[in-house]
Design a protein around this motif. Structure first.
Motif, short mmCIF file in Angstrom:
data_model
loop_
_atom_site.label_atom_id
_atom_site.label_comp_id
_atom_site.label_asym_id
_atom_site.label_seq_id
_atom_site.Cartn_x
_atom_site.Cartn_y
_atom_site.Cartn_z
N GLY A 91 0.81 -1.21 0.00
CA GLY A 91 0.00 0.00 0.00
C GLY A 91 0.85 1.26 0.00
N PHE A 92 1.86 1.30 0.88
CA PHE A 92 2.71 2.49 0.96
C PHE A 92 3.49 2.71 -0.32
CE2 PHE A 92 6.74 4.59 1.85
CZ PHE A 92 6.30 5.74 2.50
N GLY A 93 3.97 1.62 -0.92
CA GLY A 93 4.78 1.74 -2.12
C GLY A 93 4.04 2.39 -3.27
N PHE A 94 2.73 2.21 -3.34
CA PHE A 94 1.95 2.80 -4.44
C PHE A 94 1.39 4.17 -4.08
CE2 PHE A 94 1.35 -1.72 -5.82
CZ PHE A 94 2.00 -1.58 -7.04
N PHE A 137 -3.28 5.54 3.65
CA PHE A 137 -4.05 5.23 4.86
C PHE A 137 -5.55 5.39 4.61
CE2 PHE A 137 -6.39 7.02 8.44
CZ PHE A 137 -6.22 6.04 9.40
N TRP A 138 -5.94 6.36 3.80
CA TRP A 138 -7.36 6.63 3.61
C TRP A 138 -8.07 5.55 2.81
CZ3 TRP A 138 -9.14 9.89 6.89
CH2 TRP A 138 -8.30 10.92 7.38
N THR A 139 -7.32 4.71 2.13
CA THR A 139 -7.97 3.59 1.44
C THR A 139 -8.55 2.60 2.45
OG1 THR A 139 -5.92 2.26 1.29
CG2 THR A 139 -6.39 3.80 -0.51
N TRP A 140 -7.98 2.59 3.65
CA TRP A 140 -8.43 1.64 4.68
C TRP A 140 -9.88 1.94 5.11
CZ3 TRP A 140 -6.40 -2.87 6.25
CH2 TRP A 140 -6.88 -3.43 7.44
N PRO A 141 -10.19 3.15 5.58
CA PRO A 141 -11.60 3.41 5.94
C PRO A 141 -12.55 3.34 4.76
CG PRO A 141 -10.29 5.44 6.06
CD PRO A 141 -9.33 4.31 5.90
N ILE A 142 -12.06 3.65 3.55
CA ILE A 142 -12.94 3.57 2.37
C ILE A 142 -13.34 2.12 2.11
CG2 ILE A 142 -13.00 3.83 -0.14
CD1 ILE A 142 -11.30 6.36 0.20
N VAL A 143 -12.36 1.22 2.13
CA VAL A 143 -12.66 -0.19 1.91
C VAL A 143 -13.51 -0.74 3.05
CG1 VAL A 143 -11.65 -2.51 1.75
CG2 VAL A 143 -10.64 -0.61 0.47
N TYR A 144 -13.22 -0.31 4.28
CA TYR A 144 -14.05 -0.77 5.40
C TYR A 144 -15.50 -0.35 5.21
CZ TYR A 144 -16.43 -0.56 9.88
OH TYR A 144 -17.38 -0.69 10.86
N ALA A 145 -15.74 0.88 4.80
CA ALA A 145 -17.10 1.35 4.59
C ALA A 145 -17.82 0.49 3.54
CB ALA A 145 -17.10 2.82 4.16
N ASP A 201 -0.86 14.00 11.13
CA ASP A 201 -1.09 14.67 9.85
C ASP A 201 -0.26 14.07 8.72
OD1 ASP A 201 1.26 15.53 11.06
OD2 ASP A 201 1.17 17.52 10.13
N VAL A 202 0.58 13.08 9.04
CA VAL A 202 1.36 12.40 8.02
C VAL A 202 0.45 11.74 6.99
CG1 VAL A 202 1.49 10.22 9.32
CG2 VAL A 202 3.26 10.76 7.65
N VAL A 203 -0.78 11.40 7.39
CA VAL A 203 -1.68 10.70 6.47
C VAL A 203 -2.15 11.59 5.32
CG1 VAL A 203 -2.47 9.11 8.26
CG2 VAL A 203 -3.72 11.24 7.86
N PHE A 204 -1.82 12.87 5.37
CA PHE A 204 -2.18 13.78 4.27
C PHE A 204 -1.03 13.95 3.28
CE2 PHE A 204 -4.89 15.07 7.84
CZ PHE A 204 -6.14 14.91 7.25
N LEU A 211 -1.73 3.74 11.05
CA LEU A 211 -1.42 5.10 11.48
C LEU A 211 -0.17 5.12 12.34
CD1 LEU A 211 -2.12 8.09 11.71
CD2 LEU A 211 -3.66 7.52 13.61
N GLY A 212 -0.09 4.18 13.29
CA GLY A 212 1.08 4.12 14.16
C GLY A 212 2.36 3.86 13.40
N ALA A 213 2.30 2.98 12.38
CA ALA A 213 3.49 2.68 11.59
C ALA A 213 3.96 3.90 10.82
CB ALA A 213 3.20 1.53 10.64
N LEU A 214 3.05 4.66 10.26
CA LEU A 214 3.41 5.86 9.52
C LEU A 214 4.00 6.93 10.44
CD1 LEU A 214 0.31 6.11 7.15
CD2 LEU A 214 2.66 5.54 6.49
N MET A 215 3.51 7.01 11.67
CA MET A 215 4.02 8.00 12.62
C MET A 215 5.38 7.59 13.20
SD MET A 215 0.43 8.86 14.59
CE MET A 215 1.24 9.81 15.89
N ALA A 216 5.63 6.27 13.31
CA ALA A 216 6.85 5.80 13.96
C ALA A 216 7.95 5.41 12.99
CB ALA A 216 6.52 4.60 14.85
#
Length: 513
Positions: free
Chosen positions: A62-65, A71-79, A218-221, A287-292
């Motif tokens: 996911g990150f590579g693409f 990260f936002w693909t996660w809540p979209i797919v969950y919905a 805010d890294v997710v933006f 989220l934690g992985a992107l922040m850490a």
């Protein structure tokens, strides 16, 4: 493969006026042991999704693409998947029968759609179980070099790594097949312990990542992508494949309906709960992985979550976590094989598979359909052998099988939408074994169902779209980029050849409720 060394605990007899009588109204006898409670039903779905296994494997994809904003693909797919889960919950309350996808699609869409729904799901589950089993190679040699039994290169794409992966995966499949032959009581106990360990592991990972954050949420933006290509929307769509690969299998509670107490009430709840808990836990891990993460570059795309955890936890605690991931892989494989064996049993019981009499036989002592478990184990080992010859083909098969799962889901939600326009469900005042009203979406069901069908259709197109960067990243086999359409076509053609003809279906397709 019936075990003589392990005797399962006695199963209390089924009350004459309870779930067994409920099942008999569909034309089936109570053969499987009905002993699963609420947590065991939840564990079946949660362990199939297995976020600790799948996110550990697929974070880099996911990150590579898509970069951090993937990260936002996660809540979209969950919905989107939650829309499907709501449809599954409503139908699970009305058809609490093993082989859920097959039974639901058959009773909504008729014999042909039902058979192909079951066929797609069965093929997908067999390949998915193989893919889960082979993941041990990513984990165990990193814990202890002694697990690298063949050769000295543990890399999954190397010759020795591929061969060792098949060996470890085959051992795991033999173990889970044996457990499934022993009985549902042992399977559920082991699965419950494993799910508890995985939940603890997810919490530990999330805490470790958030307490070592190097940047804010805010890294997710950030849409920065390693090797940025023009047009972020396309990259974002491709990165959504990661979430699409992970959030499947939450309907396994329906597969075990005939072994669950009061399934009309329990299964609808656990289907929704398994998906939601997985989505929350997985979202926090992402989220934690992107922040850490030490860096947001190619190294993160290549190393993925293991790279982040190694920098955060260090060698010792990193290996402890890897052991927990190995447990998650074990119970994930166990859950997938269990669900697939119940699906195969359900189709065979209706005379819809070759050798149906053998595949539908239930051992009286264990209350388990042993033949399907053994057959699935053998088929999974056979699929593993593909990895020795070409690991790229195996990885492609593992990706393509997710498309079949989404097609199987559409075989339920599509006909269900058609039936809704005809007035289904008509039993909105019906109650379960405890006298409580069955789950229903009421008039809002048409909207939810329509959106679920649209979502599923778009996801199948996205998953099957020919992309070299997904299916043939090395560029060695250009034909692999067309793996999605090709495998779908082959599965349909083989399904047409195997479709049972010339016999009337022995069971009614309408519910008495």
């Amino acid at each position: 493969m019936t075990s003589t060394a392990i005797t399962p605990p006695p199963v209390p007899p089924e009350p004459s006026g309870g779930d067994a009588d409920d099942l008999s109204e569909f034309g089936y006898d109570q053969q499987l042991h009905r002993s699963l409670g609420k947590f065991a039903s939840f564990a079946a779905g949660f362990s199939f999704v297995s976020i600790l296994t799948t996110i550990f494997q697929l974070f880099g994809l996911g990150f590579g693409f898509g970069g951090p904003a993937f990260f936002w693909t996660w809540p979209i797919v969950y919905a989107g998947q939650f829309l499907v889960a709501l449809c599954f919950a409503e139908i699970a309350a009305r058809y609490p029968i093993s082989g859920a996808i097959y039974q639901w699609s058959r009773r909504m869409g008729g014999e042909v759609i039902g058979w192909f729904g079951g066929w797609f799901m069965m093929i997908a589950q067999i390949v998915t179980a193989s893919a889960a089993a082979i993941a041990l190679q990513v984990v165990l040699p990193s814990v202890w070099s002694g697990f690298q039994i063949i050769g000295d290169d543990p890399t999954l794409t190397s010759t020795s790594g591929a061969a060792n992966a098949v060996l470890l995966g085959s051992i795991l499949l033999v173990i889970v097949t044996s457990i499934n032959c022993v009985g549902i009581s042992w399977m559920s106990r082991i699965n419950n312990i494993g799910v508890t360990c995985e939940l603890v592991g997810v919490v530990a990972v999330v805490l470790a990542l958030f307490t070592h954050a190097q940047r804010g949420p805010d890294v997710v933006f950030d849409t920065g992508v390693p090797g940025q290509q023009p047009g972020y929307i396309w990259a974002f769509i491709v990165s959504g494949l990661m979430a699409a690969y992970v959030m499947v299998g939450f309907g396994s509670a329906g597969e075990l309906a005939e072994e669950t107490r009061n399934p009309r009430r329990v299964a609808p709840r656990t289907i929704r709960l398994a998906l939601t808990v997985s989505a929350i836990g997985g979202g926090l891990m992402l989220l934690g992985a992107l922040m850490a993460a030490p860096t947001l570059d190619e190294q993160l795309a290549t190393g993925g979550l293991p790279y982040v955890l190694d920098s955060v936890l260090g060698s010792f605690w990193g290996k402890v976590l890897l052991c927990d991931v190995a447990v998650a892989i074990f119970i994930c494989t166990l859950a997938i094989q269990t669900a697939c064996s119940r699906l195969m049993f359900s189709m065979a019981r209706d005379g819809r598979l070759p050798f149906s009499k053998t595949l539908s036989h239930v051992n009286e002592r264990t209350g388990t359909p042993i033949a399907p478990a053994i057959l699935i184990g053998v088929l999974c080992v056979g699929i593993l052998l593909v990895n020795v010859g070409n690991s790229a083909i195996f990885a492609t098969l593992a990706s393509v099988c997710i498309i079949l799962i989404y097609l199987a889901y559409l075989a339920v939600t599509g006909p269900m939408l058609y039936r809704r326009f005809q007035g289904w469900p008509t039993d909105r005042a019906a109650v379960d074994a405890e006298g409580k009203k069955l789950f229903t979406m009421g008039w809002f069901g048409i909207v939810v169902n329509l959106l679920a069908v649209l979502y599923g259709t778009l996801m199948v197109i996205n998953l099957a779209w020919p992309r070299a960067e997904v299916f043939d990243p090395a560029g060695d086999m250009p034909i692999l980029r067309w793996a999605g359409p090709i495998c779908i076509a082959i599965t349909v053609l083989v399904g047409i050849a195997c479709f049972p003809r010339g016999k009337e279906h022995p069971k009614p397709v309408t519910s008495p409720v």
